[in-house]
Design an enzyme around this catalytic site. Structure first.
Site, short mmCIF file in Angstrom:
data_model
loop_
_atom_site.label_atom_id
_atom_site.label_comp_id
_atom_site.label_asym_id
_atom_site.label_seq_id
_atom_site.Cartn_x
_atom_site.Cartn_y
_atom_site.Cartn_z
N CYS A 1 0.82 -1.21 0.00
CA CYS A 1 0.00 0.00 0.00
C CYS A 1 0.86 1.27 0.00
O CYS A 1 1.37 1.66 -1.04
CB CYS A 1 -1.00 -0.04 1.16
SG CYS A 1 -2.43 1.00 0.82
N HIS B 1 -3.55 -5.04 0.31
CA HIS B 1 -2.93 -5.56 1.54
C HIS B 1 -3.03 -7.09 1.57
O HIS B 1 -3.99 -7.63 2.13
CB HIS B 1 -3.67 -5.02 2.77
CG HIS B 1 -3.45 -3.57 3.02
ND1 HIS B 1 -2.51 -3.10 3.90
CD2 HIS B 1 -4.06 -2.48 2.50
CE1 HIS B 1 -2.55 -1.78 3.92
NE2 HIS B 1 -3.48 -1.38 3.07
N GLU C 1 -1.53 -9.08 3.41
CA GLU C 1 -1.36 -9.63 4.77
C GLU C 1 -2.69 -9.95 5.44
O GLU C 1 -2.76 -10.81 6.30
CB GLU C 1 -0.53 -8.67 5.63
CG GLU C 1 -1.21 -7.38 6.10
CD GLU C 1 -1.18 -6.25 5.07
OE1 GLU C 1 -0.94 -6.53 3.88
OE2 GLU C 1 -1.41 -5.09 5.46
N1 GLN Z 1 -1.75 6.79 2.69
C1 GLN Z 1 -1.94 6.00 1.51
C2 GLN Z 1 -3.32 6.18 0.92
O1 GLN Z 1 -4.21 6.65 1.59
C3 GLN Z 1 -1.69 4.53 1.79
C4 GLN Z 1 -2.66 3.93 2.74
C5 GLN Z 1 -2.20 2.61 3.36
O2 GLN Z 1 -1.01 2.30 3.33
N2 GLN Z 1 -3.09 1.84 3.92
O3 GLN Z 1 -3.54 5.86 -0.21
#
Ligand code: GLN
Length: 541
Positions: free
Chosen positions: A383, A509, A511
């Protein structure tokens, strides 16, 4: 429909979540269909707006709800997929009751905690149980008995017991049995007091699970039994073990499953734990070690990254290696010159950059990405880690020195990572990101296809920003490819660097969907690459 209510006494952090998940796993292996609910007595509607330093990781479900990390434990132990209804918070309950009041649903009555709030809680628990089709629903009460904020919830489950009967509701209370001073005597008074508090609220626990360093001795069990009015066979010693996956085996070996089956009248025989036992043995008998640097912004509280820790561990278990995590705080790295960052990372076999938000520490994370990229050290970005990998590539390989994310530098001339179009009008912070499960298409002839072995995968998301479509073609020309995309090809979901042993990042994600016996494919291949890295490094020496 049966219910097992798990409460906690003495102090928080006793492992109620693991106790709940373990009980669920034992019943599941008896052939009982189970589900689990977590109650969080705070006023937030969900965990999404909370700083990880307060409650650890925000876990994301398929349906896009942002929930307490214990739901991650339930999903991993029970191999189930839950929905937002499985996390009940004070905020959610009050919001609905107040909305009903405004609509006039209470027909002129005075709206009160008892019965309106307690009814709402009880009905929610029963609806979740009914909708899930489970035979047994586990309900874990967040907080510690005696807390003011958990009172309505305890009253609601007391009423549930009164309403549907003793045979259908069982109370499991987890407590701490400390050892004091040189004498080394196991002290039962904290347990006695917390049971007293519970009884004062009209709840008589059926089973006590005692946390302690060493197994409870007989005299300790006898004393708790006498003072708390509970048979000794229902006093379970959950002493410290090497690996949390051993906990179900520990509880079962003391007759907990048999006791539960009898008390709830489930007509089942012993659980079949063969597969689980094999998994635990595999986890305990790993011979190798690899070292992964995890660079985060909340490393002071490891629970902030619990799903990453688990995904690495699931993969390590599968591949016969312990994954030792070198925790590095991104803000500390960012104060150092690149040379010192390289020096700090020179012994690691892989670099993992998890999700995150905001400017603080982002430069430190990018220094670590640069190190992994330039030194051909396996890299996995998740992410925010994915977005920073793209930015680092634009800055250092493509020489766009002010390439950035508009999240961190809103005025940058080169927003290579930018707000999703649908996010432009949004002002509320809670529950408004691109959340939950979305399909991702994988290019058939890419190395990512070899990892997933599927052209269409489904992964969980939590982000507001994405790779800016205007830069994609240019980035690809320089060698950072996007072999995973949304089905309409608009969103970049996976980045993959050519001519590197393992440099992969995902906007989603992975995970959150890693399970003990089914590790997330990206983590598994990352760990595999790290094992390879260690082998090569030792050959060079
Ligand atoms: N801050 C980034 C976004 O909002 C990544 C978010 C995250 O890593 N969950 O896109």
């Amino acid at each position: 429909m049966k219910y097992i209510i798990v409460t906690g006494g003495v102090l928080s952090g006793l492992g109620k979540g693991i106790t709940t998940s373990s009980i669920g796993l034992l019943l599941k292996n008896c052939g009982v269909k189970v589900t689990a609910i977590k109650i969080d007595p705070y006023l937030n509607c969900d965990a999404g707006t909370m700083n990880p330093y307060q409650h650890g990781e925000v876990f994301v479900l398929d349906d896009g709800s942002e929930v307490d990390l214990d739901l991650g434990n339930y999903e991993r132990f029970l191999d189930i997929s839950l929905t937002c209804e499985h996390n009940i918070t004070t905020g959610k309950v009050y919001k609905v009751v107040i909305e009903k009041e405004r609509r006039g649903d209470y027909l002129g009555n005075t709206v009160q905690i008892i019965p309106h709030i307690t009814n709402e809680i009880r009905e929610r628990i029963q609806t979740v149980a009914k909708d899930s089709g489970a035979q047994v629903t586990l309900v874990e009460m967040g907080g510690t008995v005696g807390d003011i904020e958990s009172m309505p919830f305890l009253e609601a489950v007391r009423q549930l017991h009164a309403l549907i009967g003793h045979k259908n509701v069982i109370f499991v209370h987890t407590t701490l049995v400390p050892v004091m001073g040189v004498v080394g005597e196991q002290k039962t008074k904290p347990t006695q007091h917390s049971v007293k508090v519970l009884m004062g609220l009209g709840i008589h626990p059926d089973i006590i699970v005692c946390r302690s360093d060493e197994p409870l001795v007989k005299s300790t069990k006898d004393k708790i039994s006498l003072f708390c009015d509970i048979p000794t066979e229902a006093i379970i010693s959950a002493y410290d073990v090497r690996n949390v996956y051993q906990v179900p085996l520990l509880l079962d070996s003391q007759g907990l499953t048999t006791y539960l089956i009898k008390r709830l009248g489930l007509h089942r025989s012993k659980p079949d734990l063969t597969k689980w036992r094999r998994f635990v043995n595999r986890a305990n008998n790993r011979k190798k070690h690899i070292k992964i640097a995890l660079i985060g912004k909340y490393t002071g509280l490891k629970d902030s990254y619990i799903s990453h820790i688990k995904a690495l561990d699931h993969s390590g278990t599968e591949l016969g290696t312990f994954v030792d995590i070198e925790w590095l705080e991104s803000e500390d790295l960012e104060k150092l010159p690149y040379r010192s960052v390289s020096n700090k990372l020179k012994d690691v076999n892989g670099v993992l950059i998890p999700g995150g938000f905001g400017k603080r520490g982002s430069k430190g994370k990018m220094q670590a990405i640069r190190f992994a990229r330039e030194n051909k050290v396996p890299f996995l970005g998740v992410c925010f880690g994915f977005q920073l990998a793209v930015i680092e590539f634009c800055q250092k390989v493509m020489n766009i020195s002010d390439a950035h994310s508009s999240e961190l530098f809103p005025k940058t001339k080169h927003p290579v990572v930018t707000l999703l179009p649908e996010q432009n009008e949004i002002t509320d912070m809670g529950g408004t990101m691109r959340l939950g499960i979305y399909p991702v298409n994988i290019d058939k002839n890419s190395p990512i296809f070899k990892i997933y072995k599927q052209q269409r995968i489904y992964e969980r998301h939590r982000h507001r920003y994405e790779v800016n479509p205007e830069y994609i073609e240019k980035i690809k020309k320089y060698g950072l490819l996007f072999p995973g995309r949304s089905p309409d090809d608009r969103r970049m979901e996976i980045a993959y660097l050519k001519s590197h042993p393992f440099f992969i990042a995902s906007q989603f994600h992975p995970e959150f969907k890693s399970h003990p016996m089914a590790p997330a494919p990206l983590y598994c291949h990352f760990v595999k690459a790290a094992i390879e890295n260690k082998k090569n490094a030792s050959q060079k020496e």
